[in-house]
Motif scaffolding. Structure first.
Motif, mmCIF file in Angstrom:
data_model
loop_
_atom_site.group_PDB
_atom_site.id
_atom_site.type_symbol
_atom_site.label_atom_id
_atom_site.label_comp_id
_atom_site.label_asym_id
_atom_site.label_seq_id
_atom_site.Cartn_x
_atom_site.Cartn_y
_atom_site.Cartn_z
ATOM 1 N N PHE A 167 -1.784 -3.844 3.690
ATOM 2 C CA PHE A 167 -0.863 -3.889 2.558
ATOM 3 C C PHE A 167 -1.237 -2.848 1.507
ATOM 4 C CE2 PHE A 167 -0.229 -5.522 -1.790
ATOM 5 C CZ PHE A 167 1.153 -5.450 -1.846
ATOM 6 N N VAL A 168 -2.511 -2.748 1.170
ATOM 7 C CA VAL A 168 -2.970 -1.767 0.176
ATOM 8 C C VAL A 168 -2.647 -0.352 0.635
ATOM 9 C CG1 VAL A 168 -5.034 -0.772 -0.901
ATOM 10 C CG2 VAL A 168 -4.740 -3.251 -0.812
ATOM 11 N N ARG A 169 -2.860 -0.073 1.912
ATOM 12 C CA ARG A 169 -2.616 1.269 2.447
ATOM 13 C C ARG A 169 -1.129 1.603 2.430
ATOM 14 N NH1 ARG A 169 -2.911 6.025 3.545
ATOM 15 N NH2 ARG A 169 -3.440 5.841 1.362
ATOM 16 N N VAL A 170 -0.267 0.610 2.730
ATOM 17 C CA VAL A 170 1.182 0.835 2.696
ATOM 18 C C VAL A 170 1.621 1.196 1.279
ATOM 19 C CG1 VAL A 170 3.434 -0.262 2.912
ATOM 20 C CG2 VAL A 170 1.733 -0.576 4.710
ATOM 21 N N VAL A 171 1.107 0.477 0.301
ATOM 22 C CA VAL A 171 1.472 0.761 -1.094
ATOM 23 C C VAL A 171 0.987 2.153 -1.485
ATOM 24 C CG1 VAL A 171 1.169 0.067 -3.499
ATOM 25 C CG2 VAL A 171 1.496 -1.675 -1.730
ATOM 26 N N GLU A 172 -0.233 2.503 -1.113
ATOM 27 C CA GLU A 172 -0.773 3.812 -1.455
ATOM 28 C C GLU A 172 0.003 4.938 -0.774
ATOM 29 O OE1 GLU A 172 -5.513 2.745 -2.158
ATOM 30 O OE2 GLU A 172 -4.830 3.486 -0.217
ATOM 31 N N ALA A 173 0.335 4.745 0.491
ATOM 32 C CA ALA A 173 0.985 5.800 1.270
ATOM 33 C C ALA A 173 2.474 5.902 0.977
ATOM 34 C CB ALA A 173 0.769 5.564 2.758
ATOM 35 N N GLY A 174 3.111 4.795 0.610
ATOM 36 C CA GLY A 174 4.524 4.824 0.276
ATOM 37 C C GLY A 174 5.465 4.566 1.434
ATOM 38 N N THR A 175 4.966 4.628 2.667
ATOM 39 C CA THR A 175 5.793 4.341 3.834
ATOM 40 C C THR A 175 4.950 3.632 4.882
ATOM 41 O OG1 THR A 175 5.340 6.373 5.092
ATOM 42 C CG2 THR A 175 7.095 6.476 3.439
ATOM 43 N N ARG A 212 11.545 4.887 1.813
ATOM 44 C CA ARG A 212 10.330 4.579 1.069
ATOM 45 C C ARG A 212 10.184 3.079 0.861
ATOM 46 N NH1 ARG A 212 6.534 7.447 -1.195
ATOM 47 N NH2 ARG A 212 5.394 6.680 -2.993
ATOM 48 N N VAL A 213 8.949 2.694 0.633
ATOM 49 C CA VAL A 213 8.616 1.307 0.346
ATOM 50 C C VAL A 213 8.159 1.208 -1.102
ATOM 51 C CG1 VAL A 213 7.034 -0.572 0.878
ATOM 52 C CG2 VAL A 213 7.950 0.825 2.728
ATOM 53 N N THR A 214 8.674 0.230 -1.836
ATOM 54 C CA THR A 214 8.239 0.005 -3.208
ATOM 55 C C THR A 214 7.773 -1.439 -3.335
ATOM 56 O OG1 THR A 214 10.491 -0.583 -3.890
ATOM 57 C CG2 THR A 214 9.817 1.725 -4.150
ATOM 58 N N VAL A 215 6.912 -1.677 -4.307
ATOM 59 C CA VAL A 215 6.362 -3.021 -4.485
ATOM 60 C C VAL A 215 7.248 -3.842 -5.402
ATOM 61 C CG1 VAL A 215 3.958 -2.433 -4.047
ATOM 62 C CG2 VAL A 215 4.876 -2.175 -6.334
ATOM 63 N N THR A 216 7.348 -5.117 -5.117
ATOM 64 C CA THR A 216 8.016 -6.064 -6.007
ATOM 65 C C THR A 216 7.053 -6.392 -7.147
ATOM 66 O OG1 THR A 216 7.160 -7.985 -4.834
ATOM 67 C CG2 THR A 216 9.238 -7.030 -4.023
ATOM 68 N N PRO A 217 7.507 -7.064 -8.187
ATOM 69 C CA PRO A 217 6.579 -7.493 -9.246
ATOM 70 C C PRO A 217 5.425 -8.336 -8.698
ATOM 71 C CG PRO A 217 8.828 -7.666 -10.027
ATOM 72 C CD PRO A 217 8.916 -7.315 -8.566
ATOM 73 N N ASP A 218 5.729 -9.255 -7.769
ATOM 74 C CA ASP A 218 4.653 -10.039 -7.156
ATOM 75 C C ASP A 218 3.738 -9.135 -6.333
ATOM 76 O OD1 ASP A 218 5.418 -12.516 -8.172
ATOM 77 O OD2 ASP A 218 6.806 -12.904 -6.522
ATOM 78 N N GLY A 219 4.336 -8.169 -5.639
ATOM 79 C CA GLY A 219 3.548 -7.250 -4.838
ATOM 80 C C GLY A 219 2.627 -6.401 -5.678
ATOM 81 N N ASP A 223 -2.339 14.762 -2.058
ATOM 82 C CA ASP A 223 -2.385 13.484 -2.765
ATOM 83 C C ASP A 223 -3.505 12.672 -2.132
ATOM 84 O OD1 ASP A 223 -2.062 10.958 -3.791
ATOM 85 O OD2 ASP A 223 0.071 10.815 -3.366
ATOM 86 N N LEU A 224 -4.641 12.589 -2.806
ATOM 87 C CA LEU A 224 -5.806 11.944 -2.206
ATOM 88 C C LEU A 224 -5.523 10.508 -1.804
ATOM 89 C CD1 LEU A 224 -7.157 14.360 -3.954
ATOM 90 C CD2 LEU A 224 -9.244 13.035 -3.646
ATOM 91 N N ILE A 225 -4.754 9.788 -2.632
ATOM 92 C CA ILE A 225 -4.452 8.393 -2.327
ATOM 93 C C ILE A 225 -3.373 8.319 -1.258
ATOM 94 C CG2 ILE A 225 -3.685 6.189 -3.236
ATOM 95 C CD1 ILE A 225 -6.418 7.054 -4.250
ATOM 96 N N GLY A 226 -2.248 8.993 -1.495
ATOM 97 C CA GLY A 226 -1.130 8.913 -0.569
ATOM 98 C C GLY A 226 -1.446 9.468 0.799
ATOM 99 N N ASP A 227 -2.235 10.545 0.852
ATOM 100 C CA ASP A 227 -2.588 11.162 2.130
ATOM 101 C C ASP A 227 -3.855 10.570 2.732
ATOM 102 O OD1 ASP A 227 -0.408 12.866 2.051
ATOM 103 O OD2 ASP A 227 -1.479 14.396 0.916
ATOM 104 N N ASN A 228 -4.450 9.604 2.044
ATOM 105 C CA ASN A 228 -5.645 8.906 2.546
ATOM 106 C C ASN A 228 -6.771 9.889 2.841
ATOM 107 O OD1 ASN A 228 -7.040 6.534 3.155
ATOM 108 N ND2 ASN A 228 -6.570 6.680 5.339
#
Length: 304
Positions: free
Chosen positions: A10-18, A55-62, A133-138
């Motif tokens: 889940f953390v990686r999906v949020v960081e990567a965006g897809t 793209r994937v975006t987080v909900t407020p709970d997410g 992008d260090l975070i997005g590109d891991n």
């Protein structure tokens, strides 16, 4: 369901965006990533992500879950990394990104020593002049020249690279040898260098005492890659500034000639950079220390 693994995904999906980029960076099938997120949402009974075709975006709970999950994963990795023998035997996949010139002239020629010293580290070396992008590109860490624009990143300065102004003998025979930077805009050509992402042209900076002259043209050829830049000056397209360590062999062989020697821009600071929200794991620490020693022991990679 492996809750730690699902949380990490889940953390990686949020960081990567897809989902696709997250799956690639984790070496997992995209279907596995999708199923793990669905199982996590079912377990928590909340929707964590909004999915679109692009793209994937987080909900407020997410977003709330991500903040705490990222911190927990970081602490978990810190705990594992601090175990016995971790420092003595760093291991795992190390993702590095380096500019093309530094990669081909500095890192790769010496990399066998790093690999021999740390045989359990697998090196994924990306060579590009774009800002990753260090975070997005891991990416675990990058080596980059210039002042840091993103002050949120953790950086260690490892070198100050001096510049030299050069041209090919064929160019100088045709256009003459400049004696002042002002002449470059009046009766000479320069080789342009632009940022790949913004297309912004970097100026040639000439400093002598309190006097400074910036030159951006005229030019017939501009590039956005260090290796192409060297090829262009060797081909006689103009006067340009390049890092001393790349020009030194060409100057010794006579393929290039130094000009405007009294006018030198400030040295280029070089940093090894890594994200602040990731612990400095043993494998990253090993590379950071190795790179710092590599630059410190090479006279061409420090201020003249």
């Amino acid at each position: 369901m492996d809750q730690i693994q699902a949380m990490r995904i889940f953390v990686r999906v949020v960081e990567a965006g897809t989902f696709t980029r997250a799956a690639d960076s984790l070496d997992l099938p995209k279907g596995t990533v999708t199923k793990q997120i669905q199982a996590l949402e079912a377990r928590l009974r909340v929707k964590l992500l909004n999915r679109t075709t692009r793209r994937v975006t987080v909900t407020p709970d997410g977003a709330a879950y991500f903040e705490r999950a990222a911190r927990l994963i970081n602490d978990f990795d810190d705990l594992e990394g601090s175990m016995a023998n971790a420092q003595a035997s760093p291991k795992g996949r190390l993702r590095i990104d380096v500019g093309t010139t530094v990669a081909s002239h500095v890192i790769i020629p010496a990399l066998s020593r790093f690999c021999d010293q740390y045989p359990d580290i697998l090196v994924d070396l990306g060579a590009s002049d774009r800002l990753v992008d260090l975070i997005g590109d891991n990416v675990d860490c990058v080596i980059r020249g210039g002042e840091l624009a993103d002050q949120s990143l953790v950086a260690r300065r490892i070198g100050n690279l001096p510049w030299v102004t050069v041209a090919s003998p064929a160019y100088l025979k045709r256009y003459g040898t400049p004696t002042h930077p002002d002449e470059l805009e009046k009766k000479h050509l320069v080789i342009g260098f632009f940022a790949g992402s913004t297309r912004r042209m970097y100026p040639h900076e000439f400093v002598k005492g309190d006097e400074r002259v910036d030159v951006t043209g005229p030019y017939r050829v501009s590039v956005n890659d260090g290796n192409a830049h060297m090829a262009a000056v060797l081909a006689g397209f103009g006067v340009t500034q390049t890092l001393t360590f790349t020009a030194a062999p060409k100057l010794e062989s006579g393929e290039l000639v130094e000009v405007l020697a009294d006018w030198a821009p400030p040295p280029l600071p070089v940093h090894v950079v890594y994200p602040p929200n990731r612990h400095l794991s043993p494998k990253v620490r090993a590379f950071v220390d190795w790179a710092a020693d590599l630059f410190a022991n090479n006279p061409h990679l420090q201020r003249r």
